[in-house]
Write a protein that holds these residues in place. Structure first.
Motif, PDB file in Angstrom:
ATOM      1  N   MET A   1       0.837  -1.200   0.000  1.00 52.44           N
ATOM      2  CA  MET A   1       0.000   0.000   0.000  1.00 52.44           C
ATOM      3  C   MET A   1       0.874   1.253   0.000  1.00 52.44           C
ATOM      4  O   MET A   1       1.838   1.320   0.757  1.00 52.44           O
ATOM      5  CB  MET A   1      -0.873   0.025   1.255  1.00 52.44           C
ATOM      6  N   LEU A   2       0.499   2.194  -0.832  1.00 54.50           N
ATOM      7  CA  LEU A   2       1.281   3.428  -0.950  1.00 54.50           C
ATOM      8  C   LEU A   2       1.204   4.249   0.343  1.00 54.50           C
ATOM      9  O   LEU A   2       0.133   4.398   0.924  1.00 54.50           O
ATOM     10  CB  LEU A   2       0.728   4.251  -2.124  1.00 54.50           C
ATOM     11  N   ARG A   3       2.379   4.741   0.757  1.00 57.39           N
ATOM     12  CA  ARG A   3       2.422   5.550   1.975  1.00 57.39           C
ATOM     13  C   ARG A   3       3.083   6.885   1.679  1.00 57.39           C
ATOM     14  O   ARG A   3       3.923   6.983   0.777  1.00 57.39           O
ATOM     15  CB  ARG A   3       3.220   4.832   3.058  1.00 57.39           C
ATOM     16  N   ARG A   4       2.710   7.894   2.432  1.00 57.53           N
ATOM     17  CA  ARG A   4       3.322   9.222   2.316  1.00 57.53           C
ATOM     18  C   ARG A   4       3.939   9.584   3.664  1.00 57.53           C
ATOM     19  O   ARG A   4       3.229   9.594   4.680  1.00 57.53           O
ATOM     20  CB  ARG A   4       2.254  10.272   1.973  1.00 57.53           C
ATOM     21  N   ASP A   5       5.241   9.859   3.652  1.00 63.24           N
ATOM     22  CA  ASP A   5       5.912  10.216   4.902  1.00 63.24           C
ATOM     23  C   ASP A   5       5.842  11.721   5.129  1.00 63.24           C
ATOM     24  O   ASP A   5       6.350  12.501   4.318  1.00 63.24           O
ATOM     25  CB  ASP A   5       7.375   9.750   4.858  1.00 63.24           C
ATOM     26  N   LEU A   6       5.210  12.082   6.229  1.00 64.46           N
ATOM     27  CA  LEU A   6       5.062  13.497   6.572  1.00 64.46           C
ATOM     28  C   LEU A   6       5.275  13.671   8.068  1.00 64.46           C
ATOM     29  O   LEU A   6       4.594  13.007   8.867  1.00 64.46           O
ATOM     30  CB  LEU A   6       3.657  13.996   6.215  1.00 64.46           C
ATOM     31  N   PHE A   7       6.167  14.527   8.461  1.00 63.34           N
ATOM     32  CA  PHE A   7       6.428  14.875   9.878  1.00 63.34           C
ATOM     33  C   PHE A   7       6.707  13.647  10.737  1.00 63.34           C
ATOM     34  O   PHE A   7       6.265  13.576  11.901  1.00 63.34           O
ATOM     35  CB  PHE A   7       5.233  15.635  10.506  1.00 63.34           C
ATOM     36  N   GLY A   8       7.346  12.646  10.177  1.00 64.73           N
ATOM     37  CA  GLY A   8       7.652  11.447  10.954  1.00 64.73           C
ATOM     38  C   GLY A   8       6.487  10.466  11.026  1.00 64.73           C
ATOM     39  O   GLY A   8       6.547   9.485  11.769  1.00 64.73           O
TER      40      GLY A   8
ATOM     41  N   ALA B   1      -1.929   6.256   1.708  1.00 61.55           N
ATOM     42  CA  ALA B   1      -2.636   7.062   0.705  1.00 61.55           C
ATOM     43  C   ALA B   1      -3.867   6.286   0.246  1.00 61.55           C
ATOM     44  O   ALA B   1      -3.882   5.702  -0.836  1.00 61.55           O
ATOM     45  CB  ALA B   1      -1.701   7.366  -0.461  1.00 61.55           C
ATOM     46  N   LEU B   2      -4.874   6.260   1.096  1.00 63.68           N
ATOM     47  CA  LEU B   2      -6.097   5.507   0.795  1.00 63.68           C
ATOM     48  C   LEU B   2      -7.295   6.439   0.823  1.00 63.68           C
ATOM     49  O   LEU B   2      -7.346   7.371   1.633  1.00 63.68           O
ATOM     50  CB  LEU B   2      -6.333   4.416   1.851  1.00 63.68           C
ATOM     51  N   SER B   3      -8.272   6.142  -0.027  1.00 62.68           N
ATOM     52  CA  SER B   3      -9.550   6.861   0.043  1.00 62.68           C
ATOM     53  C   SER B   3     -10.402   6.184   1.114  1.00 62.68           C
ATOM     54  O   SER B   3     -10.061   5.084   1.597  1.00 62.68           O
ATOM     55  CB  SER B   3     -10.257   6.785  -1.306  1.00 62.68           C
TER      56      SER B   3
ATOM     57  N   VAL C   1      -1.756  19.907   3.183  1.00 58.94           N
ATOM     58  CA  VAL C   1      -0.302  20.043   3.293  1.00 58.94           C
ATOM     59  C   VAL C   1       0.397  18.956   2.478  1.00 58.94           C
ATOM     60  O   VAL C   1       1.424  19.199   1.844  1.00 58.94           O
ATOM     61  CB  VAL C   1       0.114  20.026   4.785  1.00 58.94           C
ATOM     62  N   SER C   2      -0.183  17.754   2.463  1.00 58.64           N
ATOM     63  CA  SER C   2       0.433  16.655   1.685  1.00 58.64           C
ATOM     64  C   SER C   2       0.516  17.048   0.212  1.00 58.64           C
ATOM     65  O   SER C   2       1.492  16.734  -0.469  1.00 58.64           O
ATOM     66  CB  SER C   2      -0.355  15.356   1.860  1.00 58.64           C
ATOM     67  N   ARG C   3      -0.516  17.751  -0.271  1.00 62.75           N
ATOM     68  CA  ARG C   3      -0.524  18.160  -1.691  1.00 62.75           C
ATOM     69  C   ARG C   3       0.473  19.288  -1.924  1.00 62.75           C
ATOM     70  O   ARG C   3       1.209  19.293  -2.907  1.00 62.75           O
ATOM     71  CB  ARG C   3      -1.931  18.589  -2.092  1.00 62.75           C
ATOM     72  N   LEU C   4       0.501  20.209  -0.977  1.00 62.10           N
ATOM     73  CA  LEU C   4       1.436  21.340  -1.066  1.00 62.10           C
ATOM     74  C   LEU C   4       2.881  20.846  -1.126  1.00 62.10           C
ATOM     75  O   LEU C   4       3.722  21.400  -1.841  1.00 62.10           O
ATOM     76  CB  LEU C   4       1.237  22.201   0.189  1.00 62.10           C
ATOM     77  N   LEU C   5       3.171  19.777  -0.401  1.00 61.45           N
ATOM     78  CA  LEU C   5       4.539  19.258  -0.315  1.00 61.45           C
ATOM     79  C   LEU C   5       4.834  18.191  -1.382  1.00 61.45           C
ATOM     80  O   LEU C   5       5.890  17.567  -1.357  1.00 61.45           O
ATOM     81  CB  LEU C   5       4.782  18.665   1.083  1.00 61.45           C
ATOM     82  N   GLY C   6       3.891  17.975  -2.285  1.00 57.82           N
ATOM     83  CA  GLY C   6       4.121  17.024  -3.378  1.00 57.82           C
ATOM     84  C   GLY C   6       4.066  15.565  -2.957  1.00 57.82           C
ATOM     85  O   GLY C   6       4.619  14.701  -3.628  1.00 57.82           O
ATOM     86  N   ARG C   7       3.430  15.277  -1.820  1.00 57.96           N
ATOM     87  CA  ARG C   7       3.246  13.881  -1.379  1.00 57.96           C
ATOM     88  C   ARG C   7       1.757  13.666  -1.146  1.00 57.96           C
ATOM     89  O   ARG C   7       1.307  13.469  -0.008  1.00 57.96           O
ATOM     90  CB  ARG C   7       4.022  13.627  -0.081  1.00 57.96           C
ATOM     91  N   PRO C   8       0.965  13.723  -2.211  1.00 52.99           N
ATOM     92  CA  PRO C   8      -0.489  13.863  -2.038  1.00 52.99           C
ATOM     93  C   PRO C   8      -1.196  12.653  -1.444  1.00 52.99           C
ATOM     94  O   PRO C   8      -0.936  11.513  -1.825  1.00 52.99           O
ATOM     95  CB  PRO C   8      -0.978  14.117  -3.466  1.00 52.99           C
ATOM     96  N   LEU C   9      -2.100  12.967  -0.525  1.00 51.28           N
ATOM     97  CA  LEU C   9      -3.029  11.965   0.014  1.00 51.28           C
ATOM     98  C   LEU C   9      -4.356  12.164  -0.717  1.00 51.28           C
ATOM     99  O   LEU C   9      -4.727  13.300  -1.008  1.00 51.28           O
ATOM    100  CB  LEU C   9      -3.225  12.194   1.516  1.00 51.28           C
ATOM    101  N   PRO C  10      -5.066  11.070  -1.034  1.00 51.77           N
ATOM    102  CA  PRO C  10      -6.262  11.222  -1.866  1.00 51.77           C
ATOM    103  C   PRO C  10      -7.386  12.007  -1.214  1.00 51.77           C
ATOM    104  O   PRO C  10      -8.041  12.818  -1.851  1.00 51.77           O
ATOM    105  CB  PRO C  10      -6.700   9.779  -2.160  1.00 51.77           C
ATOM    106  N   GLU C  11      -7.628  11.751   0.068  1.00 56.65           N
ATOM    107  CA  GLU C  11      -8.722  12.464   0.742  1.00 56.65           C
ATOM    108  C   GLU C  11      -8.644  12.259   2.243  1.00 56.65           C
ATOM    109  O   GLU C  11      -7.892  11.414   2.738  1.00 56.65           O
ATOM    110  CB  GLU C  11     -10.085  11.998   0.222  1.00 56.65           C
ATOM    111  N   ARG C  12      -9.466  13.030   2.932  1.00 49.42           N
ATOM    112  CA  ARG C  12      -9.562  12.886   4.381  1.00 49.42           C
ATOM    113  C   ARG C  12     -10.320  11.595   4.705  1.00 49.42           C
ATOM    114  O   ARG C  12     -11.361  11.314   4.092  1.00 49.42           O
ATOM    115  CB  ARG C  12     -10.351  14.072   4.927  1.00 49.42           C
ATOM    116  N   VAL C  13      -9.783  10.795   5.647  1.00 53.07           N
ATOM    117  CA  VAL C  13     -10.500   9.593   6.083  1.00 53.07           C
ATOM    118  C   VAL C  13     -10.639   9.711   7.605  1.00 53.07           C
ATOM    119  O   VAL C  13      -9.873   9.117   8.363  1.00 53.07           O
ATOM    120  CB  VAL C  13      -9.744   8.302   5.682  1.00 53.07           C
TER     121      VAL C  13
END
Ligand code: UDP
Length: 260
Positions: A1-8, A13-15, A74-86
């Motif tokens: 599963m795709l993951r985005r590393d942000l602030f540790g 990255a799931l809907s 913020v994930s989108r701003l930093l180029g590590r996009p998450l699809p949506e809020r869950v």
């Protein structure tokens, strides 16, 4: 599963639909080897920087789902996009609604003030007839430090054998509790979802949808519990932008590691 590393935090990255599908698979398994789900928001991101126990609990979670819009933006701003809020409080009713009519789901509600989980269970059985509350516990404040209390709760869960343990103990207590006891929790999955039991009981009200969608749910919650939340949100508003700035700098120069 795709993951985005942000602030540790390594966030999946799931809907909402994908997260629910994953949980459906989990609860259909025969095995009761309890995995757990955490739902980070801005406050968790700030807290985790100085709380090793919360960091450990996040590291070992099966699913890490972005609870707040600010994290997604913020994930989108930093180029590590998450699809949506869950959000945890949306995930629980979405999972209940996804159970087909010919299947049933057994849940255990752990947390919230005495009487609240009982009301939540009544509302759940009215709205989702194939969701069965097989256990309820509202442990007293400080229970997590009391070995006898923890044993009692673990025994209750083992007796009930729920598919899903719904943990509404607030952060970081719920995450640290399940991390510490996960090997002895007889459930298929546990969801760390804060005030969700209160919402299901009608004890607390969710923010209006327009506030939820515009990232203002925190403002609504603060206006309903100013004493408890004002200081926390003020700290978050000061630290979180620093975390975003640091993350941006670290991404530009990965060898650099600064702390707030
Ligand atoms: N809570 C609990 N036991 C505790 C501390 C808190 O059951 O020892 C419950 C409290 O009654 C409420 C929920 O945890 O239902 C708090 O959820 P919230 O999401 O507001 O917590 P936060 O993570 O924002 O502090």
């Amino acid at each position: 599963m795709l993951r985005r590393d942000l602030f540790g935090i390594s966030i999946h990255a799931l809907s909402m639909g994908q997260a629910v599908e994953h949980l459906l698979c989990r609860v259909r398994e025969a095995e009761f080897s309890c995995r757990y789900v955490v739902t980070p928001n801005v406050d968790h991101a700030v807290l985790l920087q100085s709380h090793g126990g919360l960091r450990d609990a996040y590291r070992d979670a099966e699913l890490v789902l972005a609870d707040g819009h600010p994290l997604v933006w913020v994930s989108r701003l930093l180029g590590r996009p998450l699809p949506e809020r869950v959000a945890g409080s949306d995930l629980v009713p979405s999972l209940f609604s996804a159970i087909p009519p010919n299947e049933s789901l057994r849940i255990f509600l752990l947390g919230a003030a005495p009487g609240v989980a009982q009301r939540a269970a009544e509302n759940i059985s009215r709205q989702w007839t194939n969701v069965q509350t097989v256990g309820i516990d509202s442990p007293p404040i400080g229970f997590e430090k009391n070995p006898a209390e923890n044993e009692r709760i673990l025994a209750q869960i083992a007796l009930a054998k729920p598919d899903v343990l719904i943990l509404g103990l607030g952060a970081p207590k719920q995450e640290c509790w399940i991390h510490q006891h996960r090997d002895r929790v007889i459930a298929k999955t546990a969801l760390c979802v804060g005030a969700t039991i209160d919402f299901l009981a009608g004890e607390k009200k969710r923010a209006p949808l327009w506030m939820q969608h515009s990232g203002l749910e925190w403002a609504y919650r603060m206006s309903s519990e100013p004493k408890r939340l004002a200081k926390r949100y003020a700290k978050d508003a000061w630290i979180f932008p620093q975390l975003v700035w640091q993350q941006w700098l670290n991404q530009r120069n990965p060898s650099r590691q600064a702390s707030p």
